[in-house]
Design a protein around this motif. Structure first.
Motif, PDB file in Angstrom:
ATOM      1  N   LEU A   1       0.830  -1.203   0.000  1.00 45.81           N
ATOM      2  CA  LEU A   1       0.000   0.000   0.000  1.00 45.81           C
ATOM      3  C   LEU A   1       0.867   1.258   0.000  1.00 45.81           C
ATOM      4  O   LEU A   1       0.605   2.198  -0.748  1.00 45.81           O
ATOM      5  N   TYR A   2       1.922   1.281   0.830  1.00 44.19           N
ATOM      6  CA  TYR A   2       2.824   2.427   0.855  1.00 44.19           C
ATOM      7  C   TYR A   2       3.483   2.629  -0.499  1.00 44.19           C
ATOM      8  O   TYR A   2       3.621   3.762  -0.982  1.00 44.19           O
ATOM      9  N   LEU A   3       3.915   1.537  -1.120  1.00 43.41           N
ATOM     10  CA  LEU A   3       4.552   1.628  -2.424  1.00 43.41           C
ATOM     11  C   LEU A   3       3.580   2.151  -3.474  1.00 43.41           C
ATOM     12  O   LEU A   3       3.946   2.984  -4.315  1.00 43.41           O
ATOM     13  N   MET A   4       2.329   1.722  -3.425  1.00 42.53           N
ATOM     14  CA  MET A   4       1.324   2.176  -4.390  1.00 42.53           C
ATOM     15  C   MET A   4       1.003   3.661  -4.190  1.00 42.53           C
ATOM     16  O   MET A   4       0.809   4.381  -5.165  1.00 42.53           O
ATOM     17  N   ILE A   5       0.957   4.111  -2.953  1.00 42.73           N
ATOM     18  CA  ILE A   5       0.712   5.532  -2.689  1.00 42.73           C
ATOM     19  C   ILE A   5       1.865   6.368  -3.249  1.00 42.73           C
ATOM     20  O   ILE A   5       1.639   7.399  -3.886  1.00 42.73           O
TER      21      ILE A   5
END
Length: 65
Positions: free
Chosen positions: A9-13
């Motif tokens: 999720l952090y990487l996608m954000i």
């Protein structure tokens, strides 16, 4: 939420922010800013993985005692 999903999720954000800057609709469309952002994303992702490994080792050390 599973811990491994959180990192994705952090990487996608971060990738979403990168795409917004790359769209040219903002004043931050300079190539230096894009390069800095992608390097920053990688550094943060690696740091999160390192912290996760250290925490797992610490937790495993407590179980052995």
């Amino acid at each position: 939420m599973k811990k491994s999903f959180r990192y994705v999720l952090y990487l996608m954000i971060g990738f979403l922010i990168y795409q917004i800057i790359d769209s040219g609709e903002t004043g931050f469309s300079h190539s230096e800013v894009k390069n800095t952002l992608i390097i920053g994303m990688v550094i943060v992702f690696v740091l999160l993985l390192i912290v996760r490994v250290i925490k797992q080792r610490y937790d495993n050390g407590d179980e052995e005692e």
